[in-house]
Design a protein around this motif. Structure first.
Motif, PDB file in Angstrom:
ATOM      1  N   LEU A  18       0.862  -1.183   0.000  1.00 23.80           N
ATOM      2  CA  LEU A  18       0.000   0.000   0.000  1.00 23.80           C
ATOM      3  C   LEU A  18       0.890   1.223   0.000  1.00 23.80           C
ATOM      4  O   LEU A  18       2.022   1.183   0.503  1.00 23.80           O
ATOM      5  N   ARG A  19       0.346   2.330  -0.523  1.00 22.06           N
ATOM      6  CA  ARG A  19       1.059   3.597  -0.425  1.00 22.06           C
ATOM      7  C   ARG A  19       0.135   4.636   0.179  1.00 22.06           C
ATOM      8  O   ARG A  19      -0.963   4.879  -0.331  1.00 22.06           O
ATOM      9  N   LEU A  20       0.590   5.235   1.247  1.00 19.88           N
ATOM     10  CA  LEU A  20      -0.145   6.308   1.902  1.00 19.88           C
ATOM     11  C   LEU A  20       0.380   7.654   1.423  1.00 19.88           C
ATOM     12  O   LEU A  20       1.570   7.803   1.177  1.00 19.88           O
ATOM     13  N   SER A  21      -0.529   8.625   1.332  1.00 18.63           N
ATOM     14  CA  SER A  21      -0.165   9.983   0.928  1.00 18.63           C
ATOM     15  C   SER A  21      -0.614  10.966   1.984  1.00 18.63           C
ATOM     16  O   SER A  21      -1.653  10.771   2.621  1.00 18.63           O
ATOM     17  N   CYS A  22       0.163  12.020   2.143  1.00 18.53           N
ATOM     18  CA  CYS A  22      -0.182  13.091   3.079  1.00 18.53           C
ATOM     19  C   CYS A  22       0.125  14.423   2.416  1.00 18.53           C
ATOM     20  O   CYS A  22       1.293  14.704   2.096  1.00 18.53           O
ATOM     21  N   ALA A  23      -0.912  15.233   2.226  1.00 20.90           N
ATOM     22  CA  ALA A  23      -0.758  16.542   1.590  1.00 20.90           C
ATOM     23  C   ALA A  23      -1.106  17.624   2.593  1.00 20.90           C
ATOM     24  O   ALA A  23      -2.268  17.755   2.989  1.00 20.90           O
ATOM     25  N   PRO A  24      -0.130  18.425   3.033  1.00 18.36           N
ATOM     26  CA  PRO A  24      -0.422  19.491   3.980  1.00 18.36           C
ATOM     27  C   PRO A  24      -0.975  20.721   3.279  1.00 18.36           C
ATOM     28  O   PRO A  24      -0.801  20.892   2.061  1.00 18.36           O
ATOM     29  N   VAL A  63       9.758  -1.817  10.783  1.00 24.36           N
ATOM     30  CA  VAL A  63       9.404  -1.591   9.380  1.00 24.36           C
ATOM     31  C   VAL A  63      10.621  -1.388   8.483  1.00 24.36           C
ATOM     32  O   VAL A  63      10.463  -1.253   7.262  1.00 24.36           O
ATOM     33  N   LYS A  64      11.796  -1.362   9.058  1.00 22.53           N
ATOM     34  CA  LYS A  64      13.011  -1.159   8.255  1.00 22.53           C
ATOM     35  C   LYS A  64      13.133  -2.241   7.181  1.00 22.53           C
ATOM     36  O   LYS A  64      12.941  -3.421   7.443  1.00 22.53           O
ATOM     37  N   GLY A  65      13.436  -1.801   5.964  1.00 20.21           N
ATOM     38  CA  GLY A  65      13.560  -2.730   4.853  1.00 20.21           C
ATOM     39  C   GLY A  65      12.253  -3.028   4.147  1.00 20.21           C
ATOM     40  O   GLY A  65      12.257  -3.628   3.072  1.00 20.21           O
ATOM     41  N   ARG A  66      11.134  -2.623   4.754  1.00 16.70           N
ATOM     42  CA  ARG A  66       9.828  -2.870   4.132  1.00 16.70           C
ATOM     43  C   ARG A  66       9.098  -1.576   3.760  1.00 16.70           C
ATOM     44  O   ARG A  66       8.392  -1.524   2.759  1.00 16.70           O
ATOM     45  N   PHE A  67       9.255  -0.552   4.580  1.00 18.12           N
ATOM     46  CA  PHE A  67       8.573   0.729   4.362  1.00 18.12           C
ATOM     47  C   PHE A  67       9.581   1.774   3.899  1.00 18.12           C
ATOM     48  O   PHE A  67      10.737   1.771   4.334  1.00 18.12           O
ATOM     49  N   THR A  68       9.107   2.686   3.068  1.00 19.30           N
ATOM     50  CA  THR A  68       9.944   3.786   2.608  1.00 19.30           C
ATOM     51  C   THR A  68       9.153   5.084   2.665  1.00 19.30           C
ATOM     52  O   THR A  68       8.059   5.165   2.109  1.00 19.30           O
ATOM     53  N   ILE A  69       9.723   6.076   3.320  1.00 15.96           N
ATOM     54  CA  ILE A  69       9.109   7.402   3.335  1.00 15.96           C
ATOM     55  C   ILE A  69       9.794   8.259   2.278  1.00 15.96           C
ATOM     56  O   ILE A  69      11.012   8.161   2.073  1.00 15.96           O
ATOM     57  N   ASN A  73       8.283  17.082  -4.015  1.00 13.89           N
ATOM     58  CA  ASN A  73       8.239  18.539  -3.802  1.00 13.89           C
ATOM     59  C   ASN A  73       7.224  19.215  -4.708  1.00 13.89           C
ATOM     60  O   ASN A  73       6.503  20.118  -4.292  1.00 13.89           O
ATOM     61  N   ALA A  74       7.140  18.760  -5.937  1.00 14.21           N
ATOM     62  CA  ALA A  74       6.223  19.382  -6.891  1.00 14.21           C
ATOM     63  C   ALA A  74       4.767  19.161  -6.488  1.00 14.21           C
ATOM     64  O   ALA A  74       3.920  20.039  -6.679  1.00 14.21           O
ATOM     65  N   LYS A  75       4.486  17.993  -5.921  1.00 17.99           N
ATOM     66  CA  LYS A  75       3.116  17.691  -5.490  1.00 17.99           C
ATOM     67  C   LYS A  75       2.864  18.094  -4.046  1.00 17.99           C
ATOM     68  O   LYS A  75       1.738  17.958  -3.554  1.00 17.99           O
ATOM     69  N   ASN A  76       3.916  18.580  -3.369  1.00 17.25           N
ATOM     70  CA  ASN A  76       3.798  18.969  -1.966  1.00 17.25           C
ATOM     71  C   ASN A  76       3.160  17.849  -1.133  1.00 17.25           C
ATOM     72  O   ASN A  76       2.204  18.067  -0.375  1.00 17.25           O
ATOM     73  N   THR A  77       3.692  16.668  -1.301  1.00 24.15           N
ATOM     74  CA  THR A  77       3.105  15.481  -0.684  1.00 24.15           C
ATOM     75  C   THR A  77       4.210  14.589  -0.116  1.00 24.15           C
ATOM     76  O   THR A  77       5.284  14.476  -0.721  1.00 24.15           O
ATOM     77  N   VAL A  78       3.897  13.981   1.013  1.00 24.50           N
ATOM     78  CA  VAL A  78       4.780  12.990   1.614  1.00 24.50           C
ATOM     79  C   VAL A  78       4.108  11.625   1.477  1.00 24.50           C
ATOM     80  O   VAL A  78       2.890  11.505   1.685  1.00 24.50           O
ATOM     81  N   PHE A  79       4.901  10.619   1.126  1.00 25.03           N
ATOM     82  CA  PHE A  79       4.367   9.284   0.904  1.00 25.03           C
ATOM     83  C   PHE A  79       4.974   8.293   1.890  1.00 25.03           C
ATOM     84  O   PHE A  79       6.091   8.471   2.358  1.00 25.03           O
ATOM     85  N   LEU A  80       4.222   7.226   2.131  1.00 28.22           N
ATOM     86  CA  LEU A  80       4.756   6.086   2.855  1.00 28.22           C
ATOM     87  C   LEU A  80       4.445   4.851   2.017  1.00 28.22           C
ATOM     88  O   LEU A  80       3.281   4.440   1.916  1.00 28.22           O
ATOM     89  N   GLN A  81       5.472   4.305   1.396  1.00 27.77           N
ATOM     90  CA  GLN A  81       5.331   3.077   0.626  1.00 27.77           C
ATOM     91  C   GLN A  81       5.524   1.897   1.568  1.00 27.77           C
ATOM     92  O   GLN A  81       6.573   1.780   2.208  1.00 27.77           O
ATOM     93  N   MET A  82       4.525   1.055   1.643  1.00 26.50           N
ATOM     94  CA  MET A  82       4.551  -0.074   2.568  1.00 26.50           C
ATOM     95  C   MET A  82       4.519  -1.371   1.768  1.00 26.50           C
ATOM     96  O   MET A  82       3.516  -1.659   1.095  1.00 26.50           O
ATOM     97  N   ASN A  83       5.591  -2.109   1.822  1.00 28.78           N
ATOM     98  CA  ASN A  83       5.699  -3.390   1.118  1.00 28.78           C
ATOM     99  C   ASN A  83       5.750  -4.542   2.107  1.00 28.78           C
ATOM    100  O   ASN A  83       6.027  -4.349   3.295  1.00 28.78           O
ATOM    101  N   SER A  84       5.506  -5.733   1.613  1.00 23.90           N
ATOM    102  CA  SER A  84       5.564  -6.947   2.446  1.00 23.90           C
ATOM    103  C   SER A  84       4.782  -6.756   3.743  1.00 23.90           C
ATOM    104  O   SER A  84       5.286  -7.036   4.843  1.00 23.90           O
ATOM    105  N   LEU A  85       3.573  -6.286   3.609  1.00 19.93           N
ATOM    106  CA  LEU A  85       2.764  -5.984   4.791  1.00 19.93           C
ATOM    107  C   LEU A  85       2.452  -7.240   5.596  1.00 19.93           C
ATOM    108  O   LEU A  85       2.271  -8.340   5.039  1.00 19.93           O
TER     109      LEU A  85
END
Length: 115
Positions: A18-24, A63-69, A73-85
């Motif tokens: 899953l990938r989570l998005s956060c837009a402030p 979550v080390k090795g499975r999740f990536t934050i 910048n262009a979308k002004n968004t922070v993501f959390l990519q979650m693999n091998s949930l």
């Protein structure tokens, strides 16, 4: 008032992603740190991953090795990519932004990992 709009939660099976998005509501560079926390039923809120304004990333050991934050910048968004949930990743995930010791929180998005 700063608002953090989250999206991307859902129900997945173990091993999926899953990938989570956060837009402030203001520039991501207005904050010292942005990150993701989670809270499982009956447990306290814990840090999952964070990224500083300088780009330094920090992860919970679980979550080390499975999740990536990351951030776009262009979308002004922070993501959390979650693999091998895993089922133990099931929780409400909250976006967090820290500005001069003030913490802002998103509304939370549910992530459920179940077969």
């Amino acid at each position: 008032q700063v608002q953090l709009v989250e999206s991307g939660g859902g129900l997945v099976q173990p091993g999926e992603s899953l990938r989570l998005s956060c837009a402030p509501s203001k520039s991501i560079f207005s904050f010292n740190t942005m990150g993701w926390y989670r809270q499982a039923p009956g447990k306290g809120r814990e840090l999952v991953a964070a990224i500083t304004i300088g780009g330094t990333m920090n992860y919970a050991d679980s979550v080390k090795g499975r999740f990536t934050i990351s951030r776009d910048n262009a979308k002004n968004t922070v993501f959390l990519q979650m693999n091998s949930l895993k089922p133990e990743d099931t929780a409400v995930y909250y976006c967090n932004a820290n500005q001069r010791a003030i913490n802002y929180w998103g509304q939370g998005t549910q992530v459920t990992v179940s077969s």
